[in-house]
Every structure is written in C-alpha cells, then in structure tokens.
Scaffold this motif. Structure first.
Motif, PDB file in Angstrom:
ATOM      1  N   TYR A 293      33.480  33.890  33.513  1.00 21.67           N
ATOM      2  CA  TYR A 293      32.078  33.463  33.616  1.00 21.67           C
ATOM      3  C   TYR A 293      31.886  32.498  34.773  1.00 21.67           C
ATOM      4  N   THR A 294      32.785  31.512  34.880  1.00 20.62           N
ATOM      5  CA  THR A 294      32.707  30.532  35.974  1.00 20.62           C
ATOM      6  C   THR A 294      32.884  31.216  37.326  1.00 20.62           C
ATOM      7  N   PHE A 295      33.834  32.169  37.373  1.00 26.61           N
ATOM      8  CA  PHE A 295      34.080  32.889  38.616  1.00 26.61           C
ATOM      9  C   PHE A 295      32.833  33.672  39.031  1.00 26.61           C
ATOM     10  N   ALA A 296      32.194  34.359  38.071  1.00 24.84           N
ATOM     11  CA  ALA A 296      31.006  35.169  38.368  1.00 24.84           C
ATOM     12  C   ALA A 296      29.846  34.301  38.834  1.00 24.84           C
ATOM     13  N   GLN A 297      29.739  33.083  38.283  1.00 24.78           N
ATOM     14  CA  GLN A 297      28.642  32.184  38.662  1.00 24.78           C
ATOM     15  C   GLN A 297      28.735  31.761  40.124  1.00 24.78           C
ATOM     16  N   ASN A 298      29.939  31.627  40.637  1.00 24.56           N
ATOM     17  CA  ASN A 298      30.138  31.153  42.014  1.00 24.56           C
ATOM     18  C   ASN A 298      30.498  32.268  42.990  1.00 24.56           C
ATOM     19  N   ALA A 299      30.583  33.503  42.465  1.00 20.82           N
ATOM     20  CA  ALA A 299      31.054  34.611  43.301  1.00 20.82           C
ATOM     21  C   ALA A 299      29.956  35.194  44.188  1.00 20.82           C
ATOM     22  N   VAL A 300      30.420  35.918  45.197  1.00 18.48           N
ATOM     23  CA  VAL A 300      29.530  36.666  46.101  1.00 18.48           C
ATOM     24  C   VAL A 300      29.742  38.148  45.804  1.00 18.48           C
ATOM     25  N   ILE A 301      28.632  38.901  45.752  1.00 19.91           N
ATOM     26  CA  ILE A 301      28.734  40.336  45.475  1.00 19.91           C
ATOM     27  C   ILE A 301      28.847  41.117  46.782  1.00 19.91           C
ATOM     28  N   VAL A 302      29.853  41.969  46.860  1.00 21.95           N
ATOM     29  CA  VAL A 302      30.017  42.845  48.025  1.00 21.95           C
ATOM     30  C   VAL A 302      30.210  44.280  47.532  1.00 21.95           C
ATOM     31  N   LYS A 303      30.057  45.222  48.425  1.00 23.28           N
ATOM     32  CA  LYS A 303      30.264  46.628  48.091  1.00 23.28           C
ATOM     33  C   LYS A 303      31.727  46.994  48.312  1.00 23.28           C
ATOM     34  N   GLY A 304      32.297  47.649  47.310  1.00 28.18           N
ATOM     35  CA  GLY A 304      33.667  48.095  47.429  1.00 28.18           C
ATOM     36  C   GLY A 304      33.753  49.607  47.318  1.00 28.18           C
ATOM     37  N   GLU A 305      34.776  50.186  47.905  1.00 29.31           N
ATOM     38  CA  GLU A 305      34.955  51.640  47.874  1.00 29.31           C
ATOM     39  C   GLU A 305      36.325  51.976  47.288  1.00 29.31           C
ATOM     40  N   VAL A 306      36.351  52.978  46.413  1.00 29.22           N
ATOM     41  CA  VAL A 306      37.610  53.427  45.811  1.00 29.22           C
ATOM     42  C   VAL A 306      38.388  54.215  46.857  1.00 29.22           C
ATOM     43  N   THR A 307      39.597  53.721  47.163  1.00 26.76           N
ATOM     44  CA  THR A 307      40.400  54.381  48.194  1.00 26.76           C
ATOM     45  C   THR A 307      41.622  55.107  47.621  1.00 26.76           C
ATOM     46  N   GLY A 308      41.930  54.891  46.352  1.00 21.06           N
ATOM     47  CA  GLY A 308      43.095  55.542  45.756  1.00 21.06           C
ATOM     48  C   GLY A 308      43.401  54.950  44.394  1.00 21.06           C
ATOM     49  N   PHE A 309      44.612  55.240  43.905  1.00 22.59           N
ATOM     50  CA  PHE A 309      44.984  54.786  42.558  1.00 22.59           C
ATOM     51  C   PHE A 309      46.432  54.316  42.533  1.00 22.59           C
ATOM     52  N   ASP A 310      46.632  53.240  41.824  1.00 22.73           N
ATOM     53  CA  ASP A 310      47.984  52.764  41.573  1.00 22.73           C
ATOM     54  C   ASP A 310      48.406  53.361  40.226  1.00 22.73           C
ATOM     55  N   THR A 311      49.554  54.023  40.172  1.00 26.32           N
ATOM     56  CA  THR A 311      49.968  54.698  38.938  1.00 26.32           C
ATOM     57  C   THR A 311      51.249  54.102  38.370  1.00 26.32           C
TER      58      THR A 311
ATOM     59  N   LEU B  72      50.999  58.798  31.954  1.00 18.37           N
ATOM     60  CA  LEU B  72      50.715  58.337  33.315  1.00 18.37           C
ATOM     61  C   LEU B  72      49.384  57.591  33.311  1.00 18.37           C
ATOM     62  N   MET B  73      49.414  56.350  33.776  1.00 19.43           N
ATOM     63  CA  MET B  73      48.217  55.502  33.772  1.00 19.43           C
ATOM     64  C   MET B  73      47.737  55.265  35.203  1.00 19.43           C
ATOM     65  N   TYR B  74      46.412  55.163  35.360  1.00 17.91           N
ATOM     66  CA  TYR B  74      45.795  54.985  36.671  1.00 17.91           C
ATOM     67  C   TYR B  74      45.036  53.658  36.746  1.00 17.91           C
ATOM     68  N   SER B  75      45.252  52.941  37.837  1.00 14.60           N
ATOM     69  CA  SER B  75      44.473  51.735  38.148  1.00 14.60           C
ATOM     70  C   SER B  75      43.814  51.944  39.508  1.00 14.60           C
ATOM     71  N   SER B  76      42.503  51.779  39.546  1.00 17.69           N
ATOM     72  CA  SER B  76      41.775  52.051  40.785  1.00 17.69           C
ATOM     73  C   SER B  76      42.050  50.995  41.859  1.00 17.69           C
ATOM     74  N   ILE B  77      42.130  51.460  43.107  1.00 20.04           N
ATOM     75  CA  ILE B  77      42.312  50.561  44.255  1.00 20.04           C
ATOM     76  C   ILE B  77      40.999  50.548  45.052  1.00 20.04           C
TER      77      ILE B  77
END
Length: 210
Positions: free
Chosen positions: A101-119, A131-136
């Motif tokens: 919550y504290t992080f979100a209050q002080n954070a800046v919003i930017v656009k991110g793009e999915v470039t791949g997956f960490d498995t 097999l599990m996927y984590s988005s990059i």
C-alpha cells in the motif's frame, strides 16, 4: 460393634476414595474403638470394598480422567501451536499489505510490455511436477529501460508476449517494480490471510475445546 447402613456407605465412600486414615478416625469416633482396633477393621473392610462394583467403577473413572487430562494438555499444546503459526502468517500478511500500500501511494505508473516468461518446475503431492510460468516485463523510465519478473507463477502464462500492462515503480529506484494487477498485488496477501485465519481459528477452537 455393628454399623448402620448409612455408616457402612460412608465408610465405603471413604475407602473407595482412598481415604483410609479418615475411615480409621471415623470408626474411632463412631464406635469408640482404639486406633489399633479401628485400623484392623478398616483393613478388613478395605479388602471387601476393593472387590465391589463401585470401587471398580471409581478406578475406571479415575484412570479415564487421567487420560482426559493428558489429552487435554496435548490438545491445548496443539491449539497453541496452530494459533501461533496462524498469528505469524497474519502478521506477515499485514506487513506485506502495508508495504504494498505504501509503495503504491508513492509509486509512478508506467507502461510495461510482456517480453517473455521465466519458467520453473513445481513439485506436487503425487511426486510429479508442473511447469510454472512467471511473466517478464520490460518498461522504460526517464529514457532508461528496465526489466521486471512477476513474483506470481501459474501453470499457464497469464499474458501473451506483447501484451501491455500498468507497472508501479519507485521513482527513486526505478528497478523496484510491482505489476498493477490484482493477483500480482494481492495474491500472496490473500493466500497468507486465508491460511493465517484458518490456522488461528482452528487453534483457538482446539484450545477452547480442550
């Protein structure tokens, strides 16, 4: 030197309860016997009483009550342990919630793009693995590119490559990021909150019941 029915019942009660000394005193006071005579009579009566159904039932109940007391202590210990771990989980859950919550209050919003997956592979209870996927994500802030890997994994990709999402970043440390999606922000909190509540509730019930 005879005893009435009431006197006999009182003596039986004392002897069943293991109060031999009280039985001797009772005989002395009731029949006016000497200590030695009262003791001899008590010993005779005690042998008879030991074989009675009432004495057998009393011993059984006494033995059972000891087991119940032991089980009660074990139950309270187990309940206490469950409550402890439950409260620890709720404490960690609260800390993560406050941090996010504290992080979100002080954070800046930017656009991110999915470039791949960490498995990686996750083991299950049957001895198999999934097999599990984590988005990059790749994002840019003040002309510099950064990369962030989601802390949340799933058995299938949550996004397709090229998808755009909102990312919260610390303006003072742009490499520190958090994907502005429900599961990325609240997944760990929901799981810990549920487990902590369940453990605390079960522990409290066990503690009260025993």
């Amino acid at each position: 030197m005879t005893l009435t029915q009431e006197q006999k019942k009182h003596l039986e009660t004392l002897l069943i309860a293991g109060e031999e000394l009280e039985a001797v005193r009772y005989l002395q006071d009731t029949l006016g016997l000497s200590a030695e005579e009262a003791l001899q009579l008590t010993e005779k009566l005690d042998k008879t009483v030991e074989q009675s159904p009432a004495a057998t039932m009393f011993k059984t109940m006494k033995h059972g009550s000891k087991h119940m007391m032991k089980d009660s202590k074990v139950g309270k210990w187990v309940g206490g342990i469950f409550m402890f771990f439950g409260l620890v989980m709720l404490g960690v859950c609260t800390y993560i919630f406050y941090t996010n919550y504290t992080f979100a209050q002080n954070a800046v919003i930017v656009k991110g793009e999915v470039t791949g997956f960490d498995t990686h592979y996750s083991s299950d209870d049957d001895g198999g693995s999934t097999l599990m996927y984590s988005s990059i994500f790749k994002y840019e802030y003040q002309g510099q590119e950064y990369e962030h890997t989601s802390d949340v994994s799933s058995s299938s990709p949550d996004y397709d490559e090229g998808d755009e999402v909102e990312i919260l970043i610390d303006p003072n440390k742009p490499s520190k990021a958090l994907v502005n999606e429900f599961w990325d922000r609240w997944f760990v909190i929901v799981i810990l909150g549920f487990m902590g509540t369940m453990f605390t509730g079960l522990g409290y019930m066990a503690f009260r019941l025993f």
